[in-house]
Structure formats: structure tokens, C-alpha cells
Scaffold this motif. Structure first.
Motif, mmCIF file in Angstrom:
data_model
loop_
_atom_site.group_PDB
_atom_site.id
_atom_site.type_symbol
_atom_site.label_atom_id
_atom_site.label_comp_id
_atom_site.label_asym_id
_atom_site.label_seq_id
_atom_site.Cartn_x
_atom_site.Cartn_y
_atom_site.Cartn_z
ATOM 1 N N GLN A 1 -35.822 13.591 41.729
ATOM 2 C CA GLN A 1 -34.546 13.901 41.083
ATOM 3 C C GLN A 1 -33.398 13.438 41.962
ATOM 4 O O GLN A 1 -33.563 13.292 43.184
ATOM 5 C CB GLN A 1 -34.440 15.410 40.809
ATOM 6 N N PHE A 2 -32.227 13.265 41.330
ATOM 7 C CA PHE A 2 -31.090 12.688 42.026
ATOM 8 C C PHE A 2 -29.789 13.365 41.618
ATOM 9 O O PHE A 2 -29.626 13.772 40.475
ATOM 10 C CB PHE A 2 -30.994 11.191 41.711
ATOM 11 N N GLN A 3 -28.885 13.434 42.597
ATOM 12 C CA GLN A 3 -27.560 13.987 42.333
ATOM 13 C C GLN A 3 -26.599 13.192 43.192
ATOM 14 O O GLN A 3 -26.890 12.940 44.364
ATOM 15 C CB GLN A 3 -27.541 15.479 42.711
ATOM 16 N N GLY A 4 -25.502 12.775 42.645
ATOM 17 C CA GLY A 4 -24.535 12.040 43.464
ATOM 18 C C GLY A 4 -23.602 11.220 42.608
ATOM 19 O O GLY A 4 -23.799 11.077 41.398
ATOM 20 N N TYR A 5 -22.570 10.685 43.286
ATOM 21 C CA TYR A 5 -21.509 9.993 42.577
ATOM 22 C C TYR A 5 -22.027 8.795 41.777
ATOM 23 O O TYR A 5 -21.416 8.400 40.794
ATOM 24 C CB TYR A 5 -20.429 9.521 43.561
ATOM 25 N N TYR A 6 -23.142 8.169 42.216
ATOM 26 C CA TYR A 6 -23.659 7.031 41.457
ATOM 27 C C TYR A 6 -23.966 7.456 40.026
ATOM 28 O O TYR A 6 -23.695 6.717 39.079
ATOM 29 C CB TYR A 6 -24.920 6.451 42.119
ATOM 30 N N PHE A 7 -24.512 8.644 39.870
ATOM 31 C CA PHE A 7 -24.867 9.130 38.533
ATOM 32 C C PHE A 7 -23.689 9.833 37.877
ATOM 33 O O PHE A 7 -23.321 9.516 36.749
ATOM 34 C CB PHE A 7 -26.086 10.050 38.602
ATOM 35 N N ALA A 8 -23.102 10.779 38.574
ATOM 36 C CA ALA A 8 -21.934 11.480 38.043
ATOM 37 C C ALA A 8 -21.273 12.316 39.126
ATOM 38 O O ALA A 8 -21.953 12.887 39.977
ATOM 39 C CB ALA A 8 -22.337 12.385 36.872
ATOM 40 N N ARG A 9 -19.970 12.370 39.078
ATOM 41 C CA ARG A 9 -19.216 13.276 39.942
ATOM 42 C C ARG A 9 -19.266 14.682 39.349
ATOM 43 O O ARG A 9 -19.700 14.845 38.216
ATOM 44 C CB ARG A 9 -17.760 12.800 40.031
ATOM 45 N N PRO A 10 -18.819 15.666 40.103
ATOM 46 C CA PRO A 10 -18.674 16.989 39.491
ATOM 47 C C PRO A 10 -17.719 16.882 38.293
ATOM 48 O O PRO A 10 -16.675 16.251 38.402
ATOM 49 C CB PRO A 10 -18.057 17.837 40.615
ATOM 50 N N LEU A 11 -18.096 17.441 37.164
ATOM 51 C CA LEU A 11 -17.367 17.248 35.913
ATOM 52 C C LEU A 11 -16.731 18.548 35.417
ATOM 53 O O LEU A 11 -17.249 19.639 35.674
ATOM 54 C CB LEU A 11 -18.319 16.737 34.825
ATOM 55 N N SER A 12 -15.637 18.369 34.691
ATOM 56 C CA SER A 12 -15.037 19.522 34.020
ATOM 57 C C SER A 12 -15.907 19.888 32.815
ATOM 58 O O SER A 12 -16.778 19.113 32.412
ATOM 59 C CB SER A 12 -13.627 19.164 33.553
ATOM 60 N N ILE A 13 -15.623 21.036 32.212
ATOM 61 C CA ILE A 13 -16.414 21.484 31.065
ATOM 62 C C ILE A 13 -16.365 20.460 29.928
ATOM 63 O O ILE A 13 -17.386 20.111 29.350
ATOM 64 C CB ILE A 13 -15.906 22.859 30.574
ATOM 65 N N SER A 14 -15.169 19.934 29.675
ATOM 66 C CA SER A 14 -15.068 19.010 28.536
ATOM 67 C C SER A 14 -15.777 17.689 28.849
ATOM 68 O O SER A 14 -16.377 17.076 27.969
ATOM 69 C CB SER A 14 -13.611 18.780 28.144
ATOM 70 N N GLN A 15 -15.710 17.246 30.112
ATOM 71 C CA GLN A 15 -16.446 16.034 30.498
ATOM 72 C C GLN A 15 -17.950 16.252 30.360
ATOM 73 O O GLN A 15 -18.683 15.351 29.976
ATOM 74 C CB GLN A 15 -16.122 15.648 31.946
ATOM 75 N N CYS A 16 -18.398 17.456 30.694
ATOM 76 C CA CYS A 16 -19.826 17.769 30.590
ATOM 77 C C CYS A 16 -20.314 17.613 29.165
ATOM 78 O O CYS A 16 -21.329 16.973 28.917
ATOM 79 C CB CYS A 16 -20.103 19.202 31.022
#
Ligand code: C2E
Ligand code: MG
Ligand code: MG
Ligand code: MG
Length: 285
Positions: free
Chosen positions: A253-268
């Protein structure tokens, strides 16, 4: 009230003419007030599988201070710990994240896990009560909740911690070890805590392309983890190149800016609905 007690202790410390202390105390006073004024909010960073599909999100604390702007959550947490209001803040984070997941579930758009950071002071009997209560009110499946504990903060090696974590796991909640490899006791925790997941620290991910020993560390971790049925997630994945080498070294599994930054609720909501691979959901801004 708690507020006025905090304020009077502020005054004593202000007299010591300690700038850092002043800042910390001013912020501590503000944290209490911010909780009451509902100034905190959460952002959610996606965690993805090998094909970029979102499996879960990590809730990250955010605070736009009226004077200092965005305060780093690590600073907020450290000060809240010091000031003795971390339990209140931590409870707020758990409840907010759970309500948000329940809300998403209600609209049927997602099937994801919510990861919540827990500070060491929160690891006590009250935590179980908080979780049981929130599961009762939200009807969430405890399997959809993961608590991230960080090994850089001394969790202690006492049996109470081990027992408490087991009690939490018995509810159905998963436990992830955050910042794995950054501290000294990684293997100890792997052996003694019944972990579901370890998150390889950004300091290791960062150097993975050019540093052979980072690669060796990661493949050893993933080898060990696999034999113990622990999922390995790499954090701070910023490039495709990193993602690919991490995949080869056994990260699932992966987490990081390449995949997505921390997002707001609406971005989610957009990111969840847009497409399967989160990289294809490009217009998140
Ligand atoms: P963490 O739990 O390891 O969270 C990951 C941090 O790395 C987040 O920083 C995230 O924004 C950042 N990050 C994610 N991907 C990348 C990347 O590709 N590159 C870079 N450079 N950074 C990336 P953030 O939100 O500033 O949080 C910092 C730390 O504060 C967290 O580290 C966690 O230890 C703590 N924290 C945040 N929210 C909470 C909370 O609600 N409770 C507690 N106890 N701690 C929290
Ligand atoms: Mg974390
Ligand atoms: Mg983390
Ligand atoms: Mg981390």
C-alpha cells in the motif's frame, strides 16, 4: 472553569520571560478556545493499493490560527500534551473522523477505512469507552477504523499497553504502527504488539531510489511483515519511480503526494467518485 485555570497558569509562566514558553502557553490557551469555537478541522489523505485504488484515508488535524496561520499538527499535539488537553482534542479527532466516515457511508459512495492518529496519552481505558460510544452512535463497523500509533514516541514496554491494544483490537479496530523505522524499537513493537499494519517512515522512503541500505531495510521489513501477516504501507511516496521500487521491495500500500495530498471533504468526495485509480482524478483542486 478550565479556561480560567489555564489562564492563571499562563500568567505565572509569562513572568519567566521565556519566549518559547510564552508561545506554547499562548497556543495552549488558544487550543482550548479553538476547541470550543470549533476552529479545528480534518483533512483526509488517501491510502491506495498497488493499482492506485483508494482503500482508506488518514485523518489529519488542521488548524488555521487567527494569528499564526496554519499551525503544524505536531506542534498542536505536543502543546496539547503538555497542557493536558490532548485527551479532549484527541476525542474530538476520533469523533469527527468517525462521523465523517459514517456520513460517507450513508451516501453509499465509498467503502474505505479511516485511519486516526492517536497520541500516547490517549492510550488508556477511556479510549475504549470513546470508541464503543462512537460505534454505538454512528453504527460504524469497527473494522473500518484503524488507529495509528507512532513508535518515535515512547509507548513504553509495559504489559498494560500491550493489553490495552489487544482490547482495542478485540473491538474489531486495526492498529497501525506509524513512522516505522524512524525510532529505535521497531522490531520490539513488531514482536510484542499484535499489529495489523506498519507504515514505513518517510525518512526511509525518501532515499529509497539511490540508497541501497534503504532498499535492504525495506525488503527485510516487508519479508518479516509478510510472515507475521502485517500489511506494509509506504508513506511519503512522492514519485512514480519511488512507488515502483517500493512495490518491487514488497510494499502493498502507498500514501503520499504522488497519489494524493491530504484532501478536504469536498475533494474527497470527488476523488472517491471520479475513477478507480486516484491518479486519474486529476482535477481535485
Ligand atoms: P503522520 O501521521 O506520519 O502523517 C503523515 C504526514 O506526512 C502528514 O503531515 C502528511 O501531510 C505528510 N505527507 C503525506 N504524504 C507526504 C509526501 O508525499 N511528502 C511529504 N513531504 N509529506 C507528506 P501533517 O498533516 O503535517 O501531520 C504531521 C504529523 O502530525 C502526523 O504525521 C502525525 O504524527 C501528527 N498528527 C496529525 N494529525 C494528528 C491527530 O489528529 N492526532 C495526533 N495525535 N497526531 C496527529
Ligand atoms: Mg499517521
Ligand atoms: Mg504516518
Ligand atoms: Mg508518519
Amino acid at each position: 472553569t478550565v479556561l480560567s485555570e489555564d489562564y492563571s497558569s499562563n500568567k505565572k509562566i509569562l513572568n519567566r520571560n521565556d519566549y518559547i514558553g510564552n508561545m506554547a502557553n499562548a497556543l495552549c490557551f488558544d487550543i482550548q478556545a479553538a476547541l470550543e469555537k470549533k476552529e479545528f478541522f480534518l483533512e483526509y489523505q488517501p491510502q491506495v493499493d498497488e493499482t492506485g485504488v483508494v482503500l482508506g484515508v488518514e485523518a489529519l488535524l488542521r488548524w488555521n490560527h487567527f494569528l499564526y496561520g496554519r499551525v503544524n499538527p505536531q506542534v498542536v499535539v505536543a502543546i496539547a500534551e503538555e497542557a493536558g488537553i490532548i485527551k479532549k482534542l484527541g476525542k474530538w479527532v476520533i469523533e469527527e473522523a468517525c462521523f465523517q466516515l459514517a456520513e460517507w457511508n450513508k451516501h453509499g459512495s465509498v467503502d474505505i477505512q479511516m485511519a486516526i492518529n492517536i497520541s500516547p496519552t490517549q492510550l488508556n481505558d477511556k479510549l475504549v469507552d470513546i470508541l464503543v460510544n462512537i460505534f454505538r452512535t454512528t453504527k460504524l463497523n469497527p473494522k473500518d477504523i484503524e488507529l495509528e500509533i507512532t513508535e518515535t514516541v515512547a509507548f513504553g514496554t509495559n504489559p498494560e499497553t500491550v493489553n490495552l491494544l489487544q482490547e482495542i483490537k478485540n473491538l474489531g479496530v486495526s492498529i497501525a504502527m506509524d513512522d516505522f523505522g524512524a525510532g529505535h524499537a521497531s522490531l520490539y513493537y513488531m514482536k510484542h504488539y499484535n499489529l495489523d499494519k506498519i507504515k514505513i517512515d518517510g525518512s526511509i522512503t525518501k532515499d529509497v531510489i539511490h540508497n541501497k541500505s534503504c532498499q535492504d531495510i525495506i525488503s527485510s521489513i516487508t519479508y518479516l511483515a509478510e510472515s507475521m501477516a502485517i500489511t506494509v504501507i509506504a508513506e511519503y511516496v512522492e514519485t512514480l519511480e519511488q512507488a515502483e521500487i517500493l512495490k518491487k521491495l514488497g510494499c502493498r500500500q502507498f500514501q503520499g503526494y504522488y497519489f494524493a495530498r491530504p484532501l478536504s471533504i469536498s475533494q474527497c468526495v470527488k476523488a472517491f467518485n471520479k475513477s478507480k485509480n486516484i491518479r486519474d482524478a486529476n482535477d481535485l483542486e
